[in-house]
Write an enzyme that holds these catalytic residues in place. Sequence first.
Site, PDB file in Angstrom:
ATOM      1  N   GLU A 106      27.887  47.801  29.900  1.00  0.00           N
ATOM      2  CA  GLU A 106      28.185  46.538  30.571  1.00  0.00           C
ATOM      3  C   GLU A 106      26.889  45.734  30.593  1.00  0.00           C
ATOM      4  OE1 GLU A 106      29.692  46.718  34.610  1.00  0.00           O
ATOM      5  OE2 GLU A 106      29.878  44.529  34.660  1.00  0.00           O
ATOM      6  N   LYS A 164      21.738  51.198  37.981  1.00  0.00           N
ATOM      7  CA  LYS A 164      21.384  49.838  37.571  1.00  0.00           C
ATOM      8  C   LYS A 164      21.272  48.912  38.781  1.00  0.00           C
ATOM      9  CE  LYS A 164      24.324  49.375  33.989  1.00  0.00           C
ATOM     10  NZ  LYS A 164      25.047  48.683  32.912  1.00  0.00           N
ATOM     11  N   ARG A 194      26.308  63.485  32.524  1.00  0.00           N
ATOM     12  CA  ARG A 194      25.324  62.414  32.379  1.00  0.00           C
ATOM     13  C   ARG A 194      23.920  62.990  32.476  1.00  0.00           C
ATOM     14  NH1 ARG A 194      24.904  57.739  35.414  1.00  0.00           N
ATOM     15  NH2 ARG A 194      27.084  57.353  35.037  1.00  0.00           N
TER      16      ARG A 194
HETATM   17  P1  ATP Z   1      26.998  51.179  36.366  1.00  0.00           P
HETATM   18  O1  ATP Z   1      26.151  51.793  37.430  1.00  0.00           O
HETATM   19  O2  ATP Z   1      26.816  49.700  36.245  1.00  0.00           O
HETATM   20  O3  ATP Z   1      28.418  51.656  36.244  1.00  0.00           O
HETATM   21  P2  ATP Z   1      26.543  52.658  33.988  1.00  0.00           P
HETATM   22  O4  ATP Z   1      25.331  53.506  34.020  1.00  0.00           O
HETATM   23  O5  ATP Z   1      27.870  53.271  33.952  1.00  0.00           O
HETATM   24  O6  ATP Z   1      26.296  51.664  35.112  1.00  0.00           O
HETATM   25  P3  ATP Z   1      27.274  51.217  31.630  1.00  0.00           P
HETATM   26  O7  ATP Z   1      26.632  50.015  31.064  1.00  0.00           O
HETATM   27  O8  ATP Z   1      28.701  51.120  32.015  1.00  0.00           O
HETATM   28  O9  ATP Z   1      26.409  51.625  32.831  1.00  0.00           O
HETATM   29  O10 ATP Z   1      27.032  52.446  30.690  1.00  0.00           O
HETATM   30  C1  ATP Z   1      27.233  52.411  29.317  1.00  0.00           C
HETATM   31  C2  ATP Z   1      27.463  53.795  28.804  1.00  0.00           C
HETATM   32  O11 ATP Z   1      26.326  54.607  29.063  1.00  0.00           O
HETATM   33  C3  ATP Z   1      28.643  54.465  29.455  1.00  0.00           C
HETATM   34  O12 ATP Z   1      29.442  55.044  28.444  1.00  0.00           O
HETATM   35  C4  ATP Z   1      28.035  55.504  30.337  1.00  0.00           C
HETATM   36  O13 ATP Z   1      28.864  56.634  30.411  1.00  0.00           O
HETATM   37  C5  ATP Z   1      26.726  55.821  29.643  1.00  0.00           C
HETATM   38  N1  ATP Z   1      25.722  56.272  30.605  1.00  0.00           N
HETATM   39  C6  ATP Z   1      25.252  55.606  31.664  1.00  0.00           C
HETATM   40  N2  ATP Z   1      24.368  56.345  32.363  1.00  0.00           N
HETATM   41  C7  ATP Z   1      24.260  57.528  31.714  1.00  0.00           C
HETATM   42  C8  ATP Z   1      23.510  58.729  31.920  1.00  0.00           C
HETATM   43  N3  ATP Z   1      22.672  58.860  32.961  1.00  0.00           N
HETATM   44  N4  ATP Z   1      23.661  59.739  31.038  1.00  0.00           N
HETATM   45  C9  ATP Z   1      24.482  59.611  29.993  1.00  0.00           C
HETATM   46  N5  ATP Z   1      25.225  58.524  29.748  1.00  0.00           N
HETATM   47  C10 ATP Z   1      25.127  57.488  30.581  1.00  0.00           C
END
Ligand code: ATP
Length: 478
Positions: free
Chosen positions: A52, A291, A281
């Site tokens: 996002e 974020k 994650r």
């Molecule tokens: P928000 O807190 O805004 O939901 P988010 O970390 O989910 O943030 P996105 O931009 O939706 O942010 O994430 C993009 C992709 O990165 C998603 O597929 C998410 O699963 C992956 N992602 C985010 N954080 C991690 C992490 N710590 N480890 C592995 N994958 C991650």
Amino acid sequence: MSENKKNTNSVDAVDANTTEEAARSNFIRTMIDEDLESNKYGGRVVTRFPPEPNGYLHIGHSKSICLNFGLAESYNGVCHLRFDDTNPASEDMEYVESIKRDVKWLGFDWGDKLFFASDYFERLYEFAVELIKKDLAYVDSLNEEEIREYRGTVKEDGKPSPYRTRSLEENLDLFERMKKGEFEDGDHVLRAKIDLSSPNMKMRDPLLYRIRKNDEHYRRGHDWCIYPMYDFAHCLSDAMEGITHSLCTLEFENNRELYDWILANVELEVNPPPEQTEFARLKLSYTVMSKRKLLRLVKENHVSGWDDPRMPTVAGMRRRGYSPEAIRDLAERVGVAKANSVVDFGMLEFSVRNDLNFTAPRVLCVMDPIKVVLENYPEDKVEELEAPYYPEEIPKEGSRMIPLTREVYIERSDFEENPPKGFRRLSPGNEVRLRYGYVIKCDEVIKDDDGNVVELRCSYDPDTLGKAPEGRKVKGAI
Ligand code: ATP
Ligand code: MG
């Protein structure tokens, strides 16, 4: 923030010999192997990375990037970069640009597969109408709090909203008027009609659309007054793009049933539909990865920006001097697991050090100097000493010349007037080697009125350049 409080010697903590093969095999690869074997997707492997654009990428995202792009690479497939931009409040073009830059810097290429969920708004609207027509979605006019109340709890079934039985015509009419901007935020929502007593709370008539009448979307401006929810937009975006393996983090495990339900209930061109698989994650010790919190650090000026070297962002790490190879190495070492765990920050530092060891030229500098006068060194002599850029075990050429004169500066911490036992650096009456140079001996300590050491009078042994002094041992080099 991201600092290694334990200061562990992570070289010991990490098995540096993990074979590439072992690090690469994981349950997702096993699944893809099986899908290829059974020809489930006609031999295709299509993954996506769906950020996002509401912030910069952080080290956690890089795991997902390495996984999705890495799988596509090794199976001769493709990985899409799709901006999941269905929330007008917080998204911005600056973030889109930064994300593209960071993914490229990490070493991955989406080719022409760059997509935006906001380009699908028209198609998504059609899918929603389709669900309404199948009596699988309805416009609810309860407010947020009432919806939560009616939904029940894990122990208690939900009860139907009084609007759940609206006629098909009324639903179509209201949904169209929501789109046209005839209502205010919160007046109505579109919900899926599934099961109010499902043990999975996500299946109790989840929201599909909400009104955001006055927000400006960074790409679509004021085209839309209604916005699809993540669960609705995400699976359909995957399906429209022909994604085969939709990988997401474990928190979305309960969303999978809804993902499948939506795809099963609309007419799709792809068959079979994409499949969601969850993985753990990346969590790093002492490292903030939300974020929302990182945004606060930036907005409240606690840091100089998203690329402040103290930030756990990809841009921050780039400025800190980390290489993409080091970050990819961490992703590989951590591997892909089905259970959450915390990775020691030392592991990232290990990957960085391991990479820089082969690539970074070594140069030294003195931060807190004490003047050293080599009393037996001629006044006007300048000698060029060769300082190699790499330690002996690194098979790389290159060196620089360092001038040696009668006066040199050493680091204050490399001298102790009253050395503790085992001190291997300079102290009165003792010898030490100047790195790349001669062995010197401290003959006299000069102090100011306050007793601070301001100068050391030393002598050098001209017979010790590049060789050990005769008949005695010198323990340290400074
Ligand atoms: P928000 O807190 O805004 O939901 P988010 O970390 O989910 O943030 P996105 O931009 O939706 O942010 O994430 C993009 C992709 O990165 C998603 O597929 C998410 O699963 C992956 N992602 C985010 N954080 C991690 C992490 N710590 N480890 C592995 N994958 C991650
Ligand atoms: Mg998210």
